[in-house]
Design an enzyme around this catalytic site. Structure first.
Site, PDB file in Angstrom:
ATOM      1  N   ASP A   9       0.789  -1.255   0.000  1.00  0.00           N
ATOM      2  CA  ASP A   9       0.000   0.000   0.000  1.00  0.00           C
ATOM      3  C   ASP A   9       0.816   1.298   0.000  1.00  0.00           C
ATOM      4  OD1 ASP A   9      -1.953  -1.936   0.241  1.00  0.00           O
ATOM      5  OD2 ASP A   9      -2.781  -1.224   2.131  1.00  0.00           O
ATOM      6  N   LYS A 107      -7.076  -4.997  -2.950  1.00  0.00           N
ATOM      7  CA  LYS A 107      -7.835  -5.548  -1.823  1.00  0.00           C
ATOM      8  C   LYS A 107      -8.727  -4.469  -1.247  1.00  0.00           C
ATOM      9  CE  LYS A 107      -4.042  -4.402   1.251  1.00  0.00           C
ATOM     10  NZ  LYS A 107      -4.750  -3.331   1.987  1.00  0.00           N
ATOM     11  N   CYS A 152      -1.953  -2.865   7.652  1.00  0.00           N
ATOM     12  CA  CYS A 152      -1.853  -3.779   6.506  1.00  0.00           C
ATOM     13  C   CYS A 152      -0.566  -4.597   6.499  1.00  0.00           C
ATOM     14  CB  CYS A 152      -2.070  -3.009   5.208  1.00  0.00           C
ATOM     15  SG  CYS A 152      -3.791  -2.461   5.069  1.00  0.00           S
TER      16      CYS A 152
END
Ligand code: VGL
Ligand code: ZN
Length: 198
Positions: A9, A107, A152
């Site tokens: 990310d 995701k 994450c």
């Protein structure tokens, strides 16, 4: 045995100036780019939410960003709107070297379920497909870097260790949100799961 670098990310919304900015999130980009050449495979993840996603505080009357709510799958932090599909905030940081990536896995696209981990959504059962991809490529060792350490990155690292991968987190190439001690808790959780933290 082959190894993969998993870059979690590194997107505009998690960098300074973004909707869910992680302090110093941009500072890790040059180090991540330099590390890519040391791996057989490079995989990028991208948080990728539809408008009105259930993890957004704006989808819950009377709630503010960083409040908690109860989802059918358990407790969930409510976030500012971030990483909306196709938005500039969801794009990778402009300096991240995306040319070297073999796979980009998105995701958080399911409106009803958040997905911190690159392996399973937050219900801890719906797979993203990454495990199958790694297994079919014969990849057994993973190094994780990116944003954010305590969400994450940590969820991905713990799932990977539970799935039997050899997992290293380069904490110098990660940065944290750190909500109410979440950084310390995530480091303990990763160590307990057998993740190597450098
Ligand atoms: C993340 C909160 C919400 C992360 C993603 O990338 O750590 N955190 N969505
Ligand atoms: Zn998100």
């Amino acid at each position: 045995m082959s190894n993969a670098l998993i870059v979690i990310d590194v997107q505009n919304d998690f960098c300074p100036g973004g909707a869910l900015a992680v302090p110093e999130g941009d500072l890790i980009v040059p180090g991540i780019n330099a590390l890519m050449q040391d791996f057989d495979a490079v995989i990028l993840t991208q948080d990728w939410h539809p408008n009105g996603h259930s993890s957004f505080a704006t989808s819950h009357a009377g709630k503010a960003p960083f409040d908690m709510t109860e989802m059918p799958y358990g407790p969930q932090v409510l976030w500012p709107n971030h990483c909306v599909q196709g938005s500039e905030g969801a794009a990778f940081h402009a300096d991240l070297d995306t040319t070297r990536a073999d796979l980009i896995i998105r995701k958080g696209y399911n409106p009803a379920i958040d997905s911190y981990s690159a392996f399973f959504e937050n219900d801890q059962t719906t797979p993203t497909g990454l495990e199958g991809y790694l297994n079919t490529r014969g990849i057994t060792a993973l190094t994780l870097v990116g944003l954010a350490t305590d969400f994450c990155v940590a969820f991905s690292a713990q799932d990977a260790a539970r799935l039997g991968f050899d997992v290293t987190v380069r904490s110098d190439l990660c940065r944290a949100i750190d909500l109410d001690g979440s950084l310390t808790a995530s480091l303990t959780g990763m160590k307990d799961a057998g993740v190597r933290i450098l």
